[in-house]
Scaffold this motif. Structure first.
Motif, PDB file in Angstrom:
ATOM      1  N   THR A 236       0.847  -1.191   0.000  1.00 25.26           N
ATOM      2  CA  THR A 236       0.000   0.000   0.000  1.00 25.26           C
ATOM      3  C   THR A 236       0.883   1.242   0.000  1.00 25.26           C
ATOM      4  O   THR A 236       2.029   1.202   0.452  1.00 25.26           O
ATOM      5  CB  THR A 236      -0.913   0.028   1.236  1.00 25.26           C
ATOM      6  N   THR A 238       0.785   5.540   0.813  1.00 25.65           N
ATOM      7  CA  THR A 238       0.131   6.740   1.337  1.00 25.65           C
ATOM      8  C   THR A 238       0.908   7.945   0.832  1.00 25.65           C
ATOM      9  O   THR A 238       2.129   8.000   0.958  1.00 25.65           O
ATOM     10  CB  THR A 238       0.115   6.713   2.874  1.00 25.65           C
ATOM     11  N   PHE A 249      -4.679   7.793  -0.342  1.00 20.99           N
ATOM     12  CA  PHE A 249      -4.252   6.415  -0.134  1.00 20.99           C
ATOM     13  C   PHE A 249      -4.484   5.612  -1.408  1.00 20.99           C
ATOM     14  O   PHE A 249      -5.496   5.793  -2.102  1.00 20.99           O
ATOM     15  CB  PHE A 249      -5.023   5.782   1.029  1.00 20.99           C
ATOM     16  N   SER A 252      -7.494   2.990  -0.444  1.00 18.33           N
ATOM     17  CA  SER A 252      -8.659   3.474   0.289  1.00 18.33           C
ATOM     18  C   SER A 252      -9.162   4.767  -0.350  1.00 18.33           C
ATOM     19  O   SER A 252      -8.354   5.592  -0.811  1.00 18.33           O
ATOM     20  CB  SER A 252      -8.306   3.720   1.759  1.00 18.33           C
ATOM     21  N   SER A 255      -9.545  10.460   2.313  1.00 18.99           N
ATOM     22  CA  SER A 255      -8.553  11.528   2.123  1.00 18.99           C
ATOM     23  C   SER A 255      -8.718  12.530   3.253  1.00 18.99           C
ATOM     24  O   SER A 255      -9.800  12.678   3.825  1.00 18.99           O
ATOM     25  CB  SER A 255      -8.727  12.217   0.770  1.00 18.99           C
ATOM     26  N   ASP A 264       3.656   9.614   9.064  1.00 19.32           N
ATOM     27  CA  ASP A 264       3.215   8.260   8.758  1.00 19.32           C
ATOM     28  C   ASP A 264       3.694   7.342   9.885  1.00 19.32           C
ATOM     29  O   ASP A 264       4.357   7.790  10.830  1.00 19.32           O
ATOM     30  CB  ASP A 264       3.714   7.799   7.385  1.00 19.32           C
ATOM     31  N   PRO A 296      -1.853   2.854   6.203  1.00 15.60           N
ATOM     32  CA  PRO A 296      -2.080   2.418   4.826  1.00 15.60           C
ATOM     33  C   PRO A 296      -3.487   2.691   4.307  1.00 15.60           C
ATOM     34  O   PRO A 296      -3.688   2.728   3.097  1.00 15.60           O
ATOM     35  CB  PRO A 296      -1.796   0.910   4.883  1.00 15.60           C
ATOM     36  N   ASP A 298      -6.093   4.885   6.361  1.00 12.90           N
ATOM     37  CA  ASP A 298      -6.712   6.087   6.903  1.00 12.90           C
ATOM     38  C   ASP A 298      -5.725   6.782   7.821  1.00 12.90           C
ATOM     39  O   ASP A 298      -4.550   6.419   7.880  1.00 12.90           O
ATOM     40  CB  ASP A 298      -8.021   5.759   7.639  1.00 12.90           C
TER      41      ASP A 298
END
Length: 378
Positions: A236, A238, A249, A252, A255, A264, A296, A298
């Motif tokens: 994933t 970000t 993301f 996901s 945002s 992070d 990854p 939210d």
């Protein structure tokens, strides 16, 4: 003939007999009581006393509510660039900058952010308006006090650690089984940018693989991209998008607005180390540091609480550290995070532990430290 006469026998009084026995019993009882009292005094035997058990009452005070994760850039860097030259001419434009953050923030009511004062740069075309000359004395003070809001922001002096390669011994508890492995984190910075590469493995399996890249600026460690790969799951990514000023993301649709100071899950450790190196007085038992951290899928506010100073065994030697913890809120499925930072070793993380809700954990303890000197982050 003589007659013999027998004298009559006088019967005893039954009432008098019973009275004598009653007096004897009373005297005997009195003698026993006196004997018991004399014995207690003579031999120090305490009389039984019924005392009520003490009742202890305690009031549990909860932690203060989570502060808004507002971070202000360091004053020495941004202040001379934009604050002084643009303060006076930007007066008519301050009302324009206010509506922009208010449009984005309602999308995610998780936190409030304060846009740095540097954003007031595009204020040049406004002084041509003749009507604005009369309005600054009445209009400027109110928005200026609301936008700048230095007391509302939490300012941290930061100084990131020098580049180094850290190797760890890994111990894990998974479903009741103990495992051993190894891990490595490489931190590289040239003073303007950074990269963090990390991995942890158990037996022949890599359980965690991550990479964080970004800038070193007035907020400290400022990530741009964060990539994570867990076992049996796709990677994933970000992205802390500079042009859109949003956190997005790859896996996901979520945002969040980005204004500066966000972290992070990898960079947060090095931001804490940077805060400690910037000014060690910012660390004290019970101090709380709230940071907005993106994972990854939210993002949410992480409450980092400084427990205190502890000694940790590093390669057979006791090292003084600051113990920092992150405990998720009740009902969350997030992991608990424990970090031990060593001030005598450039505030490097000499021990890190991730603990799941079921008490499974991954423990990384420093086994070897290799300074890398001044190295480019890319």
């Amino acid at each position: 003939m003589s007659s013999s006469s027998a004298s009559p026998t006088i019967p005893s009084d039954p009432f008098a007999s019973r009275s004598r026995w009653l007096w004897v019993l009373l005297l005997t009882l009195l003698l026993h009581i006196l004997l018991i009292v004399w014995g207690n005094r003579q031999f120090g035997v305490p009389l039984p006393v019924n005392r009520p058990e003490p009742v202890v009452m305690a009031n549990l005070t909860p932690l203060p509510p989570v502060e808004k994760p507002v971070l202000l850039p360091q004053e020495p860097k941004p202040a001379p660039q934009a604050t002084k030259p643009t303060t006076k001419p930007s007066a008519p434009v301050r009302p324009k900058a206010a509506p922009e953050p208010s449009v984005e923030v309602p999308d995610t009511p998780i936190r409030e952010t304060v846009t740095p004062i540097v954003d007031a740069g595009p204020a040049t075309p406004a002084p041509a308006d003749p009507a604005a000359a009369a309005s600054p004395p009445a209009v400027e003070p109110a928005p200026a006090q609301a936008e700048a809001a230095p007391p509302a922001g939490k300012h941290y002096q930061t100084n990131p650690p020098p580049s180094a390669e850290l190797k760890y011994d890994v111990q894990a508890l998974q479903k009741g089984q103990n495992y051993h492995g190894s891990g490595k984190i490489t931190w590289q910075t040239d003073g303007g940018s950074y990269t963090v590469n990390g991995e942890a493995g158990i037996l022949f399996f890599t359980v965690l693989d991550f990479k964080s890249e970004g800038e070193i600026n007035g907020f400290g460690v400022s990530p741009v991209t964060f990539t994570q790969k867990r076992r049996n799951k796709p990677p994933t990514q970000t992205i802390f998008h500079r042009e859109l000023n949003r956190i997005i993301f790859s896996s996901s649709p979520q945002s969040y607005p980005r204004s500066g100071g966000e972290q992070d899950r990898s960079s947060v450790v090095w931001q804490l180390a940077s805060i400690g190196r910037g000014d060690s007085t910012q660390f004290a038992p019970g101090v709380v540091i709230d940071l907005f951290v993106a994972g990854p899928l939210d993002a949410e506010t992480w409450r980092m609480q400084i427990v205190g100073q502890e000694k940790v065994s590093v390669d057979g030697n006791d090292v003084d550290t600051w113990h920092v913890i992150r405990i998720p809120e009740a009902g969350s499925h997030e992991q608990r995070l424990d970090i031990w930072l060593a001030p005598q070793q450039e505030w490097y993380p000499v021990k890190i532990r991730f603990t799941d809700k079921n008490n499974d954990y991954i423990d990384m303890s420093l086994s070897k430290l290799k300074p890398l000197g001044l190295a480019a982050a890319h």
